[in-house]
Design a protein around this motif. Sequence first.
Motif, PDB file in Angstrom:
ATOM      1  N   GLU A 380       0.833  -1.203   0.000  1.00 29.35           N
ATOM      2  CA  GLU A 380       0.000   0.000   0.000  1.00 29.35           C
ATOM      3  C   GLU A 380       0.869   1.255   0.000  1.00 29.35           C
ATOM      4  N   ARG A 381       1.967   1.225   0.765  1.00 31.19           N
ATOM      5  CA  ARG A 381       2.869   2.379   0.783  1.00 31.19           C
ATOM      6  C   ARG A 381       3.556   2.558  -0.568  1.00 31.19           C
ATOM      7  N   SER A 384       0.950   3.941  -2.993  1.00 35.73           N
ATOM      8  CA  SER A 384       0.669   5.353  -2.726  1.00 35.73           C
ATOM      9  C   SER A 384       1.799   6.240  -3.253  1.00 35.73           C
TER      10      SER A 384
END
Length: 462
Positions: A380-381, A384
């Motif tokens: 997810e990081r 993003s």
Amino acid sequence: MASFGIDGLVSGLDTTALINSLMQSEAVPQTILKNKATAGQTLVSALQGLNTKIAELATLAAATAKTGSLSLFTPTSSSTAVTAKTSAGAVSGSVDLVVGAVASSKTAVTAAMAAWPDSPATLTFVSASGAVTEVTAASSSLDDVVKAVNASAAGVTAVKVASGTDASGAVRYRLQLSSEKTGAEGGFEVHRGSAADVAAGTATDLMTEPGAAVISQARDASITLWAGTAAEQVVTSSSNTFADVIPGVSVTVSAVTTEPVHLSIARDATAATKVATDLVAGVNAALTIIAGKSAASTSTSAAGVTTVTAGVFGGDSTTRGITQRLTDAVLSPVDGQSPSAIGISIDAKTGQFAVDAEKFAAALAADPERVQATMSAIAERVASTSTAVSDKFDGSLTKVITGQQSVVRDLNDRVGIWDDRLAARRENLQKTYSALEVALSALTAQQSYITSQLAGLSASSS
């Protein structure tokens, strides 16, 4: 319009070479602009390549971040008659089943005939659900009957099959009628006559006519779970595939079995590890581009002079920032735990990430939920960060590319202006040197005239 002259016609000067030499000096500012434009375009192309790679990484990371991305399982069957396929939501487990039947469609053939007995031909189909479809052909031609059936909504396909000849030598055919659907819902009746005739009971069931036959009946596939026990259960399907026999597992049967088939579903650690290594490889690919295009190169000329050339990303703060952000996205702790706990680490010398397959698989076997949560957080990081960099509207790298493209366009416009300016300067020089040749020609002619006149005076004086 450009002026033309003849080199050295009077003066003996190589005026073309002189003009070209002067123009080289005049063109120095334009050459500087061209070099800047070329360097700018090289940077734009390199940034675009990096942006594409990071956009691909964003897509990959988003998929990896999904819950269950590591929930990958491999089915194993004790018989080739039963195969299985896993999907999202699958869990480990096993089950024994017996295949009682495979799904089939209904196929029937009519009696042999040279043409349909009625003109125009009218057939009425009654489906297993009771739906009535009346089909009327354009004539008694069997070709027209086939065309009409296939164009109808009866859910039946027709084909004409040769069946020898009659006493007069005429070729006879049978119509083969097959349901489009498998399973009991594909069953049908076919009558010679209209729907009204069927309702009145006066239509003829084609399958009762001499020579007609049902080749196969429409039938559901069936499997029996826990056969021979008090929990025995029969499950049917209109196709040969049974969905969610075990959560997230579809089973496909291809043959009847007499003995129970053992089907087991086990976690696929290799496939799950590949999900992690693919994400790491995507990050490494982006970082490799940045590192490769940031490194300086060294070359040595024939004279032994060494030249160091900066990389296209050398000194670029944007790409340095991307490297740092991606590195932080992968290595930052998740819930206070380092990613190295599940086998994800970085090589301090190369700056490349790696996944220890054995350590990852062991962690997955010990605590799959924790590994999934850690992997999802990392992904997810990365997603993003990659999206913030490469978004086609608001991405930081996208904006840099747009700005650089604007700079390159401006430089090329200025190069174009210099083209016009240099062309005008060349034309003026050509006119100047042409005028010089004309003036020298006039002076030479005048000199010749005066010389001749002086010679004449000298002769007369004598």
